[in-house]
Design a protein around this motif. Sequence first.
Motif, PDB file in Angstrom:
ATOM      1  N   ASP A   1     -12.484   5.711  -0.961  1.00  0.00           N
ATOM      2  CA  ASP A   1     -10.860   5.449  -0.348  1.00  0.00           C
ATOM      3  C   ASP A   1     -10.190   3.842  -0.658  1.00  0.00           C
ATOM      4  OD1 ASP A   1      -9.057   5.766   1.119  1.00  0.00           O
ATOM      5  OD2 ASP A   1     -10.606   5.607   2.891  1.00  0.00           O
TER       6      ASP A   1
ATOM      7  N   ARG B   1      -8.217   7.960  -3.088  1.00  0.00           N
ATOM      8  CA  ARG B   1      -7.614   7.550  -2.030  1.00  0.00           C
ATOM      9  C   ARG B   1      -6.656   8.356  -2.169  1.00  0.00           C
ATOM     10  NH1 ARG B   1      -6.012   2.133   1.126  1.00  0.00           N
ATOM     11  NH2 ARG B   1      -7.899   2.151   2.021  1.00  0.00           N
ATOM     12  N   THR B   2      -5.355   7.968  -3.369  1.00  0.00           N
ATOM     13  CA  THR B   2      -4.660   8.656  -3.360  1.00  0.00           C
ATOM     14  C   THR B   2      -4.708  10.162  -3.381  1.00  0.00           C
ATOM     15  OG1 THR B   2      -4.877   7.903  -5.727  1.00  0.00           O
ATOM     16  CG2 THR B   2      -3.487   6.475  -4.645  1.00  0.00           C
TER      17      THR B   2
ATOM     18  N   ARG C   1      -5.920  12.280  -2.672  1.00  0.00           N
ATOM     19  CA  ARG C   1      -6.135  12.621  -0.668  1.00  0.00           C
ATOM     20  C   ARG C   1      -5.078  12.270  -0.378  1.00  0.00           C
ATOM     21  NH1 ARG C   1     -11.454  13.423   2.263  1.00  0.00           N
ATOM     22  NH2 ARG C   1     -12.373  11.355   1.508  1.00  0.00           N
ATOM     23  N   GLN C   2      -4.294  11.706  -0.723  1.00  0.00           N
ATOM     24  CA  GLN C   2      -3.177  11.054  -0.027  1.00  0.00           C
ATOM     25  C   GLN C   2      -1.972  13.147  -0.358  1.00  0.00           C
ATOM     26  OE1 GLN C   2      -1.949   7.510  -0.315  1.00  0.00           O
ATOM     27  NE2 GLN C   2      -2.848   6.898   1.321  1.00  0.00           N
ATOM     28  N   LYS C   3      -2.094  13.057  -1.970  1.00  0.00           N
ATOM     29  CA  LYS C   3      -0.717  13.513  -2.464  1.00  0.00           C
ATOM     30  C   LYS C   3      -1.238  15.107  -3.112  1.00  0.00           C
ATOM     31  CE  LYS C   3       1.153   9.475  -5.192  1.00  0.00           C
ATOM     32  NZ  LYS C   3       0.532   8.488  -6.106  1.00  0.00           N
TER      33      LYS C   3
ATOM     34  N   ASP D   1     -16.325   7.832   0.808  1.00  0.00           N
ATOM     35  CA  ASP D   1     -15.233   6.864   0.863  1.00  0.00           C
ATOM     36  C   ASP D   1     -15.134   5.227   1.125  1.00  0.00           C
ATOM     37  OD1 ASP D   1     -13.424   9.255   1.462  1.00  0.00           O
ATOM     38  OD2 ASP D   1     -13.601   8.730   3.387  1.00  0.00           O
TER      39      ASP D   1
ATOM     40  N   ASP E   1      -7.171   1.279  -2.508  1.00  0.00           N
ATOM     41  CA  ASP E   1      -5.957   1.605  -3.381  1.00  0.00           C
ATOM     42  C   ASP E   1      -6.132   1.026  -4.905  1.00  0.00           C
ATOM     43  OD1 ASP E   1      -4.300   1.105  -0.942  1.00  0.00           O
ATOM     44  OD2 ASP E   1      -4.174  -1.126  -0.925  1.00  0.00           O
TER      45      ASP E   1
ATOM     46  N   LYS F   1      -3.336  18.771  -2.573  1.00  0.00           N
ATOM     47  CA  LYS F   1      -3.661  19.401  -1.155  1.00  0.00           C
ATOM     48  C   LYS F   1      -5.616  20.273  -2.287  1.00  0.00           C
ATOM     49  CE  LYS F   1      -2.955  23.570   1.549  1.00  0.00           C
ATOM     50  NZ  LYS F   1      -2.859  24.705   1.468  1.00  0.00           N
TER      51      LYS F   1
END
Length: 486
Positions: free
Chosen positions: A95, A45-46, A48-50, A91, A97, A52
Amino acid sequence: MKILLAASESVPYAKTGGLADVVGALGVELLKQGADASVILPLYRTVRQKFKLKPLSVRFSIRLGPIIETGRIWQAVKTEENLPVYFIENDRFFDRDGLYGNYAGDYLDNASRFIFFSRGVLETVRRLKLSPDVIHCNDWQTGLVPLYMKTLYQRYMGDTASVFTIHNLGYQGRFWHLDMPLLGVGWEHFNMEGIEFYGKINLMKSGIVYSDRLTTVSPGYSREILTEKHGFELHGILRKRRADLSGILNGIDTAYWNPATDSCLPANYSIDNMAGKQTCKAALQRECGFRPLKKKPLIGLVTRLSEQKGTDLVVAVAEKLLKKHEVQMVVLGSGDESIEQEMLKLMNRYKGTLYVKIGFDEDFAHRIYSGSDMFLMPSRYEPCGLGQMIAMRYGTVPVARKTGGLADTVIENGSRQNGYLFTGFTARSFFAAVDRALKIFLRRPAYWKMVVRNGMSIDFSWSGRVQQYLKLYEKTLSEIRLINDP
Ligand code: ADP
């Protein structure tokens, strides 16, 4: 030479410890030295969030027992040195924490997660036609890759060799035997010569048994793991593979860990101009709520809070040191909840001289490495240890237990002294080593300066280490080719 590094973490994407530093730095340095390297990781998850990322138009399905799981391959858009970095998406598995678990412990489906990832690595090789010469796997999370290379994916492998690096034998990925059907290979592999381990599945053992070559992260640790004391019950199987096992000392990314350019620091410094280190110390003292006394020894720790790291010794020794108000101490760590609580309790008792931060904080870690005078690593065992090397690079003197990679990097005597060592795993010998360091720090500044300078002058870069890996890859590959085409 084409090398694919498969791992469950790598800087800058996902990190819980030294494995991430090693994989990221090794990939970049291999590229710099002319090898065609790439890295493959789970899409957490992190990440994908942070970062590109771009999706590649490749999807795959894998049967895990009765369930079909699908995956998709992504690629990082902008990377250091244009290192290709691939990610396996699913996911349901990634996906989340945490990387391996949460406050309640390890994720219960870690077997499925890393079976899926290991198969995803080989699906990526196959579908993107990567045709690597070597797949370099790391720790139990990728321990199945060498097995799959010799079974399910053999026909796509050609002359591809596998190298498996043990970063920490204390974490093996042991799962109950009823997970066997998830693996997709037959029960014929579930025996003493295969992945079976006292009735369970052991993914670290899979890497050890099925890879073409084995390495560990320091020469000292490569000898220690052959003994009952440090072998975590795998010493027998490791001894059988002794001829294929070697130790290559980890390096650190010396461009990233550089006090002269580090943007996390309030001031920069180098071996030729150390003034900035005092500024870093004063800033760290303020940040921790300590009195900004120049001469007060400031002791730092950045660590996973686990039994392995000797945190029980830290607690015992900290009490003794702080009671006398001799030192200031800062601890950054996370991990075992009971150790976290113990550390916080200690901080309440010694407010003003002990600061404890629970959590993972990369920037604060940099400020501790730079602002401290000493750095503690009293590990029960230590495959390599990066903390002591980073500390030395920042002019901070390590006090470490003489084990594994710590024994290979920290020197206490002679003109090359760069730190302080103790042998027996007792609070008494640890305290004695800290005490020796403190006495020199307080009474013999010129000698202390020599110890600091010795540490700062060591070349911890990856360039020499990568040469060793390249030689190992070459050797493994030529043996594989000889076997395949005698
Ligand atoms: P291990 O991999 O066993 O945890 P190493 O010494 O090999 O130990 O590597 C630890 C790496 O993780 C170092 O880069 C260290 O700075 C970093 N690290 C450990 N704990 C933390 C934390 N709580 N916050 C930030 N960085 C940490």
